[in-house]
Design an enzyme around this catalytic site. Structure first.
Site, PDB file in Angstrom:
ATOM      1  N   ASP A 180       0.968  -1.447   0.273  1.00  0.00           N
ATOM      2  CA  ASP A 180      -0.383   0.139   0.073  1.00  0.00           C
ATOM      3  C   ASP A 180       0.794   1.173  -0.020  1.00  0.00           C
ATOM      4  OD1 ASP A 180      -2.688   1.915   0.379  1.00  0.00           O
ATOM      5  OD2 ASP A 180      -1.061   1.813   2.677  1.00  0.00           O
ATOM      6  N   LEU A 261      -6.736   6.327   4.630  1.00  0.00           N
ATOM      7  CA  LEU A 261      -6.736   7.636   3.183  1.00  0.00           C
ATOM      8  C   LEU A 261      -5.562   8.258   2.438  1.00  0.00           C
ATOM      9  CD1 LEU A 261      -8.507  10.909   6.269  1.00  0.00           C
ATOM     10  CD2 LEU A 261      -9.356   9.186   4.331  1.00  0.00           C
ATOM     11  N   ARG A 262      -5.203   7.306   2.638  1.00  0.00           N
ATOM     12  CA  ARG A 262      -3.765   7.070   1.726  1.00  0.00           C
ATOM     13  C   ARG A 262      -4.087   7.115   0.119  1.00  0.00           C
ATOM     14  NH1 ARG A 262      -0.663   3.940   3.968  1.00  0.00           N
ATOM     15  NH2 ARG A 262       0.953   5.117   4.462  1.00  0.00           N
ATOM     16  N   ALA A 263      -4.999   6.369  -0.556  1.00  0.00           N
ATOM     17  CA  ALA A 263      -5.321   6.616  -1.630  1.00  0.00           C
ATOM     18  C   ALA A 263      -6.054   7.890  -2.071  1.00  0.00           C
ATOM     19  CB  ALA A 263      -6.479   5.455  -1.955  1.00  0.00           C
TER      20      ALA A 263
END
Length: 366
Positions: A180, A261-263
């Protein structure tokens, strides 16, 4: 280029391209059938804060060829290879022992992260790399800074590079916690279209026959890529996101059931980089759509279980409640569910088994 052999991409013993004496590198502009990979690499080159690109695919799909081709478009053209057997000191840097022994002073000896600054740091078979090295790589790739606090050394230096990791799924997967952290991911496939396959082979043969002439034929396109990357980097701070762009990013990430919330952040940055590369005046929903697959490919989760809000919308119906069951059966199920924890079977009576040779005690001894 897709289908190129690994042998054409070997580095010298230092892990760097040999400069003017090295063999010519297959031009980025001449890659065939790799549109999605080219886009992801260009976005990472424009905004190194994306966290790099993970390329997954079978052997012989030219993963290393594309990585080396991108390095030729960057300011210093530096291509640094991280071997699987490298130590952590070799990667992040450590105390310069020679200086300590000679002068008695503390001096920092830079590692591969420092040498890859403004270039490409390439990791072949990143899924086989020790987790500690992958963590250090991804931290530096996302922040652009390498900080070393060890062996009496406290040192920080810029480490802005394009991280490119490749892997063959047949040789094992990368841990979900690490996969990720890569900003973008591209999954390559074998080429089974005859025309594409022939074009790949013809381009490779032409390059092997006359590398200098082949590169000269694509020099104008290469120069155009260099100018557009430089201009896009300068335009990044001038581009912002309106509410429509934010809404589309949120919808895509929610639909993919991503963690955290990285995406969202990566998708916004990737869309901005694409808009800058296209010299657009603003980031639009179309830019978001163009980068969504590369952002969500390795983050998308299966919708095996419904979210709590979905269960409430459906009235809390459970799979055990068959619409065709009798009312008496549903009442019995409701009663048993109230007495037991959800997910556990109710207790069932078991037959007693007599035990032989047991001497009963007197009542007062009990």
């Amino acid at each position: 280029m897709n289908g190129a052999t690994r042998g054409a991409d070997d580095l010298n013993g230092t892990g760097f391209a040999s400069g003017a004496s090295a063999r010519p590198v297959f031009p980025f502009a001449a890659l065939v059938g790799q549109a999605s990979l080219q886009q992801a690499l260009l976005l990472a080159a424009i905004d190194s804060g994306l966290g790099g690109v993970l390329i997954s695919g079978p052997r012989g799909t030219a993963k290393s060829t594309a990585a080396r081709a991108l390095a030729e478009l960057l300011p210093e053209g530096q291509f640094v290879n991280l071997p699987l057997g490298a130590s952590e000191d070799r990667l992040i840097g450590t105390l310069d022992i020679e200086t300590v022994l000679r002068d008695g002073s503390v001096r920092f000896s830079p590692g591969l992260l420092a040498r890859a600054h403004r270039g490409v740091l390439y990791v072949d078979e990143v899924n086989l790399l020790p987790d500690a090295l992958v963590d250090a790589l991804l931290d530096a790739a996302a922040s652009g800074v390498n900080t070393v606090e060890r062996d009496g050394v406290s040192h920080s230096h810029d480490a802005s590079f394009v991280l490119i990791g490749t892997m063959n799924p047949e040789e094992g997967e990368l841990r979900p916690q690490l996969i990720d952290r890569f900003g973008l991911m591209v999954e390559l496939q074998n080429a089974f279209e005859p025309q594409v396959r022939q074009a790949i082979v013809k381009a490779r043969l032409a390059f092997d026959h006359d590398p200098a002439g082949f590169c000269a034929a694509h020099a104008a396109q290469q120069a155009s890529y260099v100018r557009r990357i430089r201009a896009a980097r300068a335009a990044l701070p001038l581009l912002s996101f309106d509410d429509a762009v934010h809404a589309r990013v949120s919808a895509l990430c929610i639909d993919a059931a991503v963690d955290g919330l990285r995406a969202d952040l990566v998708m916004l940055r990737a869309a901005r980089a694409l808009a800058a590369f296209e010299q657009a005046d603003a980031v639009t929903v179309r830019h978001v759509e163009c980068v969504a697959d590369a952002v969500l490919l390795h983050r998308r989760r299966q919708h095996d279980a419904q979210r709590p809000d979905q269960e409430q919308q459906q009235g809390g119906t459970r799979p055990h409640e068959d619409a065709g069951s009798a009312p008496g059966d549903q009442a019995a199920f409701a009663t048993s569910s109230a007495d037991t924890d959800w997910g556990y079977m109710p207790p069932e009576p078991a037959a007693a088994v007599p035990v032989k040779s047991v001497i009963p005690l007197d009542a007062k001894k009990r």
